[in-house]
Design a protein around this motif. Structure first.
Motif, PDB file in Angstrom:
ATOM      1  N   CYS A 267       0.726  -1.345   0.422  1.00 28.82           N
ATOM      2  CA  CYS A 267      -0.313  -0.074   0.282  1.00 28.82           C
ATOM      3  C   CYS A 267       1.400   1.824   0.068  1.00 28.82           C
ATOM      4  O   CYS A 267       1.558   1.501   0.484  1.00 28.82           O
ATOM      5  CB  CYS A 267      -0.811  -0.106   1.402  1.00 28.82           C
ATOM      6  SG  CYS A 267      -1.880   1.416   1.752  1.00 28.82           S
ATOM      7  N   SER A 277      -3.960   0.494  -2.004  1.00 27.51           N
ATOM      8  CA  SER A 277      -3.613   1.968  -1.767  1.00 27.51           C
ATOM      9  C   SER A 277      -5.348   2.483  -1.509  1.00 27.51           C
ATOM     10  O   SER A 277      -5.969   2.908  -0.501  1.00 27.51           O
ATOM     11  CB  SER A 277      -3.038   2.823  -2.175  1.00 27.51           C
ATOM     12  OG  SER A 277      -3.397   2.721  -4.023  1.00 27.51           O
ATOM     13  N   CYS A 280      -6.815   1.106   1.249  1.00 28.84           N
ATOM     14  CA  CYS A 280      -5.970   0.794   2.632  1.00 28.84           C
ATOM     15  C   CYS A 280      -6.991   1.388   3.430  1.00 28.84           C
ATOM     16  O   CYS A 280      -8.154   2.696   3.392  1.00 28.84           O
ATOM     17  CB  CYS A 280      -5.089   2.334   2.544  1.00 28.84           C
ATOM     18  SG  CYS A 280      -4.473   2.482   4.176  1.00 28.84           S
TER      19      CYS A 280
END
Length: 287
Positions: A267, A277, A280
């Protein structure tokens, strides 16, 4: 008036003087030929005209050099009869005695009787047919000429020398005829000699041609052959099979999936692995 010199002898004396040298010569010849050793040939009476004609020719030669009487010639010839010929001749003699016919007491009459029995009437016709078809073939030039000459004598053919030359020339094998055609000859004997010479040349040419072919074949088998390595373009490339291509595809797909799996993703927001990402959930900023 009688001229000078010795008077002519009486006619009887002249005849005696003329006879004595001839008689003496005949006696000398008889004494000379009488010393020659000879054997009368046997005759069995085969069913073969050639056998009888050969026998008669040999007996003719013997009788030509001996001054025998006709009856003695007949007796000498008949003594050499064997097998069927002996039985047949005794029958001929017996039948003539029974009929009251005079006995055969000359060699010519005996040959006439034997000719009628042992030489068939179609014999001469067969000789003519043989002569028309006679070719050299596998015979030598000399053998061909002798066979032609003997056949002509047997058939009692009387022809000009030019006709005999043409007959012989046309019967020769073509390679020999081709050479003889350009050689000089003026009679039959010279033609035979030229043909024999051409035959030797043809045989030499055949031997030379065979030896040339033999050595050429030996040379071809003994010369080593240079091997040419096939080029890369000429060598057929080994194409992978369908199954191997499918395995490669599956393995490459699996490896790509493995390389992009969740455990390998980092990430960019929080710097931890296991998610991307946008996935996340960590809201704490590093700063």
């Amino acid at each position: 008036m009688v001229g000078r010199g010795r008077p002519p002898p009486p006619p009887q004396v002249a005849r005696d003087e003329g006879i004595r040298p001839r008689r003496r010569n005949m006696e000398d010849e008889e004494n000379m030929y009488g010393k020659l050793k000879f054997n009368m040939p046997k005759f069995k009476g085969e069913d073969d005209a050639e056998a009888y004609l050969s026998w008669a020719l040999k007996v003719d030669k013997i009788f030509r050099i001996h001054n025998y009487s006709g009856a003695k010639k007949v007796a000498m010839a008949s003594l050499e009869f064997e097998d069927y010929a002996n039985t047949w001749w005794e029958q001929v003699v017996t039948l003539r005695e029974e009929k009251g016919d005079p006995p055969i007491d000359t060699w010519e009459d005996m040959k006439e009787e034997m000719q009628a029995r042992f030489v068939p009437t179609h014999y001469k016709t067969d000789l003519f047919n043989k002569l028309q078809k006679l070719k050299q073939g596998t015979k030598t030039v000399e053998e061909f000429f002798k066979e032609m000459e003997l056949t002509m004598m047997r058939a009692n053919i009387q022809e000009s020398e030019n006709q005999t030359i043409a007959r012989f020339f046309n019967g020769l094998n073509y390679p020999i005829k081709k050479i003889v055609e350009f050689q000089p000859y003026s009679n039959m004997v010279e033609l035979v000699h030229q043909a024999s010479k051409a035959e030797r040349q043809v045989n030499e040419d055949i031997k030379y041609s065979k030896s040339k072919q033999y050595f050429a074949s030996k040379l071809a088998t003994s010369t080593p052959t240079t091997s040419v390595k096939p080029s890369a373009s000429s060598t057929p490339s080994k194409q992978p099979s369908i199954q191997s291509r499918m395995k490669q595809t599956v393995s490459s797909t699996a490896s790509s999936k493995a390389s992009t799996g969740p455990s390998n993703v980092t990430c960019f927001k929080c710097g931890t692995q296991g998610h991307k990402s946008f996935e996340c959930k960590n809201t704490n900023d590093k700063g």
